[in-house]
Design a protein around this motif. Structure first.
Motif, mmCIF file in Angstrom:
data_model
loop_
_atom_site.group_PDB
_atom_site.id
_atom_site.type_symbol
_atom_site.label_atom_id
_atom_site.label_comp_id
_atom_site.label_asym_id
_atom_site.label_seq_id
_atom_site.Cartn_x
_atom_site.Cartn_y
_atom_site.Cartn_z
ATOM 1 N N ASN B 128 -26.921 -10.233 15.106
ATOM 2 C CA ASN B 128 -26.155 -10.954 14.099
ATOM 3 C C ASN B 128 -25.796 -12.345 14.594
ATOM 4 O O ASN B 128 -25.567 -13.252 13.816
ATOM 5 C CB ASN B 128 -24.883 -10.203 13.765
ATOM 6 N N PHE B 129 -25.684 -12.461 15.915
ATOM 7 C CA PHE B 129 -25.381 -13.753 16.533
ATOM 8 C C PHE B 129 -26.439 -14.013 17.604
ATOM 9 O O PHE B 129 -26.222 -13.720 18.776
ATOM 10 C CB PHE B 129 -23.979 -13.734 17.155
ATOM 11 N N PRO B 130 -27.598 -14.537 17.214
ATOM 12 C CA PRO B 130 -28.676 -14.729 18.194
ATOM 13 C C PRO B 130 -28.351 -15.782 19.249
ATOM 14 O O PRO B 130 -28.975 -15.804 20.302
ATOM 15 C CB PRO B 130 -29.867 -15.169 17.341
ATOM 16 N N TYR B 131 -27.391 -16.645 18.957
ATOM 17 C CA TYR B 131 -26.991 -17.648 19.957
ATOM 18 C C TYR B 131 -25.489 -17.852 19.853
ATOM 19 O O TYR B 131 -24.955 -18.059 18.752
ATOM 20 C CB TYR B 131 -27.716 -18.970 19.715
ATOM 21 N N PHE B 132 -24.796 -17.767 20.977
ATOM 22 C CA PHE B 132 -23.349 -17.940 20.977
ATOM 23 C C PHE B 132 -22.940 -18.552 22.309
ATOM 24 O O PHE B 132 -22.936 -17.882 23.329
ATOM 25 C CB PHE B 132 -22.652 -16.587 20.775
ATOM 26 N N PHE B 133 -22.625 -19.842 22.275
ATOM 27 C CA PHE B 133 -22.279 -20.566 23.503
ATOM 28 C C PHE B 133 -20.824 -21.025 23.428
ATOM 29 O O PHE B 133 -20.378 -21.527 22.394
ATOM 30 C CB PHE B 133 -23.205 -21.772 23.664
ATOM 31 N N THR B 167 -18.051 -9.260 15.900
ATOM 32 C CA THR B 167 -17.904 -9.301 14.441
ATOM 33 C C THR B 167 -17.319 -10.654 14.019
ATOM 34 O O THR B 167 -16.758 -11.382 14.853
ATOM 35 C CB THR B 167 -16.960 -8.192 13.943
ATOM 36 N N ASN B 168 -17.439 -10.936 12.724
ATOM 37 C CA ASN B 168 -16.863 -12.180 12.196
ATOM 38 C C ASN B 168 -15.357 -12.228 12.424
ATOM 39 O O ASN B 168 -14.791 -13.279 12.703
ATOM 40 C CB ASN B 168 -17.153 -12.306 10.700
ATOM 41 N N ASN B 173 -10.365 -14.392 14.704
ATOM 42 C CA ASN B 173 -9.137 -14.192 15.490
ATOM 43 C C ASN B 173 -9.084 -15.154 16.676
ATOM 44 O O ASN B 173 -8.024 -15.698 17.001
ATOM 45 C CB ASN B 173 -9.060 -12.748 16.004
ATOM 46 N N PHE B 174 -10.226 -15.369 17.298
ATOM 47 C CA PHE B 174 -10.265 -16.277 18.450
ATOM 48 C C PHE B 174 -9.985 -17.713 17.996
ATOM 49 O O PHE B 174 -9.220 -18.438 18.651
ATOM 50 C CB PHE B 174 -11.631 -16.195 19.140
ATOM 51 N N VAL B 175 -10.588 -18.107 16.875
ATOM 52 C CA VAL B 175 -10.399 -19.479 16.376
ATOM 53 C C VAL B 175 -8.931 -19.709 15.999
ATOM 54 O O VAL B 175 -8.366 -20.778 16.271
ATOM 55 C CB VAL B 175 -11.338 -19.752 15.171
ATOM 56 N N ILE B 220 -11.784 -11.340 25.317
ATOM 57 C CA ILE B 220 -12.590 -10.179 25.765
ATOM 58 C C ILE B 220 -13.487 -9.702 24.629
ATOM 59 O O ILE B 220 -14.648 -9.362 24.842
ATOM 60 C CB ILE B 220 -11.655 -9.038 26.240
ATOM 61 N N LYS B 221 -12.918 -9.723 23.396
ATOM 62 C CA LYS B 221 -13.686 -9.216 22.241
ATOM 63 C C LYS B 221 -14.931 -10.049 21.949
ATOM 64 O O LYS B 221 -15.831 -9.585 21.251
ATOM 65 C CB LYS B 221 -12.784 -9.152 21.011
ATOM 66 N N LEU B 222 -14.972 -11.285 22.454
ATOM 67 C CA LEU B 222 -16.167 -12.102 22.236
ATOM 68 C C LEU B 222 -17.328 -11.633 23.114
ATOM 69 O O LEU B 222 -18.472 -12.002 22.866
ATOM 70 C CB LEU B 222 -15.877 -13.584 22.530
ATOM 71 N N GLY B 223 -17.021 -10.834 24.125
ATOM 72 C CA GLY B 223 -18.072 -10.302 25.005
ATOM 73 C C GLY B 223 -18.820 -11.399 25.736
ATOM 74 O O GLY B 223 -20.055 -11.439 25.717
#
Lengths: 173, 227
Positions: B128-133, B167-168, B173-175, B220-223
């Motif tokens: 679902n998130f092929p790239y996350f930096f 998840t979205n 929540n992080f933002v 942590i939830k962002l993994g």
């Protein structure tokens, strides 16, 4: 003599109110000092806002779509600006170059593709409303206000899209 | 004597009134322009995010071993992303080029903003998130086994969604936790091989560096794992 008999301790119309003059003067001094400080702060911040708003306008005009395809296009965006105050200098600088606001003219990218015969100054991706550039002396003067902003844009150069940065510096002397 | 006392009382009353007025002036002075200042800073963050996203996606990259200026085969980074995704619905082959481009473009504001850059695919696919930096600064450093606050921040970079369970809501929540100062979103269609396509979004979120450690629950939830 009868006049003074019933007024013991009376030392004159002002002398009698002398103790009340102390808080009165104190209050006036505090009030006018605060008022002076408030007016100064108001003026200072208003200048800051004017600089900030001008920088937003300049950068929005020069960035356009975020893609600068030629010096001609950049100059057209520059000519569309009608800002007399604050003074500003804006232009394109290589992405990895550390910006020094006092030597910006030497940092602006030069358009080497330009076929027309232009002066050294005209070949630069540079936009300004002042003949003089910002100097350390001006920056250190008491009333000077400087705002500097950097935005990434894409510059088309030799059919390649190169990431560069748009530097906008505005100042009031 | 009574007249003198009355005059002093009047003067003190005048002083009290002046003090109240002065308090109002101080409150006005401290508040004046605060909202405008915050707005212009947020506007700068937002403008920068939009410009940065465009610059990252539409910069050229070389399709061979030469540099961009020397190569005779160049393309837009967005084309490379789409091509990479088309093969296996992931951004892996092109990951380093994309990360390098993001770091270069964000470099001028590295001391002002932390950021995250991610690609979100709308449909249900393996990634679902092929790239996350994510890039953030940490102000607490370990010194001789003791954690101390440091003025000199340490920049840390991560690739997130390592468990694939992001998840979205986790991102939202992080933002909210960090308080975004600028956000840019671009919709994108990813063609697939041999046919079909996925709809997705590319997002860039900026925020003023916030001091938190890696044990923070929303983080942590962002993994995330170090890049």
């Amino acid at each position: 003599m009868h006049f003074f008999l019933n007024k013991k301790g009376y030392i004159g119309p002002i002398g009698d109110d002398l103790p009340s003059l102390i808080p009165l003067m104190f209050a006036l001094i505090i009030f006018f000092s605060s008022f002076y400080m408030t007016v100064n702060t108001y003026n200072d911040r208003t200048v800051d806002f004017e600089n900030d708003i001008s920088v937003v306008q300049i950068s929005a005009s020069l960035r356009g779509t975020g893609f600068v395809s030629s010096l001609q296009e950049f100059n057209n965006s520059c000519n569309a600006l009608n800002i007399r105050q604050p003074f500003f200098s804006a232009g394109l600088v290589e992405l990895d170059e550390e910006v020094d606001v006092f030597v910006l003219d030497s940092q602006y990218i030069r358009d080497e593709d330009e076929e027309e015969l232009l002066s050294d100054e005209e070949e630069l991706f540079k936009c300004t409303n002042s003949d003089e550039s910002l100097t350390l002396e001006k920056a250190l003067s008491l009333n000077s206000k400087i705002v500097a902003r950097v935005y990434p844009v894409v510059l088309e150069k030799n059919s390649r899209a190169i990431p560069v940065k748009l530097v906008v510096v505005a100042w009031k002397e | 004597m009574i007249k003198g006392q009355a005059a002093v009382t009047d003067a003190l009353l005048f002083l009290v009134i002046v003090m109240i007025l002065v308090s109002f002036l101080f409150i006005f002075t401290s508040q004046y322009g605060r909202t405008v200042g915050e707005y212009t800073y947020a506007k700068y963050g937002s403008d920068y995010a939009v410009s940065a996203l465009k610059t990252v996606l539409y910069s050229s990259f070389s399709r061979n071993d030469f540099s961009v200026s020397d190569s005779n085969e160049v393309d837009y980074i967005i084309a490379g992303i789409k091509e990479d995704y088309a093969y296996n619905q992931n951004i892996d082959y092109f990951r380093d080029d994309l990360t390098g481009a993001i770091k270069d473009v964000m470099n001028p504001v590295r001391s002002s903003f932390d950021y995250l850059f991610f690609i979100r695919i709308d449909s249900t696919v393996p990634f679902n998130f092929p790239y996350f930096f994510l890039s953030r600064k940490e102000f607490v450093v370990e010194h001789n086994g003791v954690f101390v606050s440091s003025v000199d921040s340490v920049e840390k970079t991560y690739f997130c969604n390592s468990s694939g369970s992001l998840t979205n809501a986790d991102i939202d929540n992080f933002v909210i936790f960090v308080g975004a100062k600028g956000q840019a979103v671009s919709s994108i269609t990813f063609p697939l091989i041999p046919n079909g396509s996925h709809e997705g979004l590319i997002e860039l979120v900026l925020w003023t560096p916030k001091d938190f450690d890696e044990e923070e629950e929303v983080f942590i939830k962002l993994g995330c794992v170090p890049a």
